[in-house]
Design a protein around this motif. Structure first.
Motif: not given
Length: 496
Positions: A22-29, A230-236, A467-471
């Motif tokens: 699972l590749r997560v983006c939760d922050d920009v830095i 990327l698989d999950l963005v936590t700040e859409l 935002a999350a990938r469907n799988d």
């Protein structure tokens, strides 16, 4: 309790079969450190809690559940006994025992130890080791929110490894007992890689083989997700939801979060010392418009600083309605028919929010002189002048109305300019209530007092959008700081 029963059932299940990444983006830095003793931010803590465990933790709805402590009981008004989970080891093989708990709690609660949130652990007086599996936590006064403090702020560290490596090295190569083990921190590629802890104490978990945190500029996150990198963005952002909805590869997930944009108002001197003026501010701001333009609709109006689901929240209270005529009448009665000026210290993260609010207050003659600040310099900026108003966004890591309220309203808080003795007295009564029903009652009394006295400018509860990938099978946490031990890939190739 249902949660405890569920954990017992899960612990008795088969060992986990970890699959996928699972590749997560939760922050920009990138974070500054992965040492729990050196951080006090929502984004940093999200990474840390994948690596470390506390004695207790929160479930997705903010309810306390066992973690490294399997049970606890109050021996007297100032002593709580914790029984520890047996056989748990840190990722390097060091045993997790009562000495590790003593070491950790003493470090976190020591004002000289460097933990930025130590003030929220000020009730802790002494940690006593009974035996390898039993710890006593003694408090300076009866503390009814001790479990919330521990669940939201304290993790257990390996004392031998910490002593051998030192704080700096520990922050770069952390070792905990959590569901994921640290692998690498690639600062050039801007990613932190974790792998499954196959000896995790909660059998059957984690479901993932690998967890990767990536740090990507906000304007590129959605594009990267839709490209499959990327698989999950936590700040859409709300402006990007349509692109996700229209895509065939991803979906939008929404969750009410314990987050609000809150104010500390100078209630002891100047115009805001008059309750009529503070109420006028609340009547003068159109909260629905604020939510529309600041959050693009992803929010709910609130009546105080507490939110539904937090201990101490009073659901019977209604938000101040938008009523310019009432605001102007109250200002005339208070002697401010021609308005006045306020100087406000504002965290940069909510500068957009303040600009919207200030434009609305100008309609009733209240002009706001805005100075910006950041986490790094907020303390020094607070000391530069006597502020009328301090404004910042604030999550609630403790799942209790105490946290946000105390930061903005308590006379003991370095971020508060309010200084209201009535609030301080009622807060003390709530904290010292050991019976859950009594604590809830006193919390609601405090909530009603804050509302009636308009001790803050009440804004919104944020609805957090992902935002999350469907799988991807992912459940958000109401604190806004999710754990990923239960996340999984529905069709997860190991080579990702």
């Amino acid at each position: 309790m249902l949660t405890l029963t569920l954990l017992i059932v899960l612990a008795a299940g088969p060992a986990a079969t970890q699959t996928g990444t699972l590749r997560v983006c939760d922050d920009v830095i990138d974070p500054i450190t992965l040492d729990p003793l050196q951080e006090f931010s929502e984004k940093n803590h999200t990474i840390i809690q994948q690596i470390f465990d506390g004695l207790v933790r929160f479930d997705p709805e903010g309810r306390i559940e066992p973690a490294l402590a399997v049970s606890w009981r109050r021996l007297d008004p100032t002593t709580v006994e914790f029984k520890l989970r047996q056989g748990v080891r840190f990722h390097n093989g060091e045993p997790m025992d009562a000495e590790a708990v003593r070491f950790s709690l003493e470090r976190f609660s020591d004002p000289k130890g460097g933990f930025p949130g130590a003030g929220f652990l000020g009730s802790i007086d002494k940690i006593e080791v009974v035996d390898a599996g039993t710890v006593l936590v003694r408090t300076k006064f009866p503390d009814g929110i001790l479990l919330h403090r521990l669940a939201g702020l304290v993790t257990v560290l390996p004392p031998r490894y910490f002593a051998r490596k030192g704080a700096v090295e520990f922050g770069q190569h952390p070792v905990g007992t959590g569901a994921f083990k640290f692998v690498e921190w690639d600062k050039n590629d801007r990613r932190i890689v974790l792998t499954a802890n196959e000896d995790y104490w909660l059998e059957g978990f984690p479901k993932l083989k690998k967890l990767v945190f990536r740090f990507i500029p906000a304007e590129r996150q959605v594009e990267t997700l839709l490209k499959g990198e990327l698989d999950l963005v936590t700040e859409l952002p709300g402006t990007a939801t349509l692109a996700i909805v229209k895509s065939a590869v991803a979906r939008v997930i929404k969750k009410d979060s314990f987050y609000t944009a809150a104010s500390s108002l100078n209630a002891h001197s100047g115009p805001l010392a008059d309750v009529r003026v503070r109420r006028a501010l609340n009547y003068a701001v159109d909260k629905d418009l604020l939510i529309r333009y600041d959050l693009l609709g992803n929010g709910k109006t609130i009546a105080t600083l507490s939110m539904e689901g937090e201990t101490g929240h009073d659901p019977a209270l209604k938000p101040y309605p938008y009523d310019l005529a009432m605001a102007k009448r109250l200002l005339r009665e208070a002697g401010y028919a021609k308005g006045f000026r306020l100087n406000a210290l504002v965290k940069v993260q909510v500068m957009r929010t303040m600009n919207i609010i200030a434009s609305q207050l100008a309609q009733v003659g209240v002009e706001v002189d805005i100075s910006s600040t950041t986490d790094a310099v907020a303390f020094s900026d607070m000391a530069k002048k006597d502020w009328d108003w301090v404004f910042a966004g604030c999550p609630d890591p403790m799942s209790h109305s105490f946290f946000v309220q105390s930061i903005f309203l308590s006379s003991l808080s370095p971020f508060s300019v309010t200084k209201d003795p009535g609030y301080d007295e009622r807060l003390g009564k709530m904290v010292s209530a050991l019976d859950p029903e009594e604590q809830q009652r006193r919390g609601r009394e405090l909530d009603a007092y804050i509302h009636e006295q308009a001790l803050s400018l009440f804004t919104y509860q944020r609805v957090k959008t992902y935002a999350a990938r469907n799988d991807v099978d992912f459940v958000p946490w109401v604190t806004g700081m999710p754990y990923f031990y239960s996340a999984r890939r529905l069709e997860a190739p190991d080579a990702r």
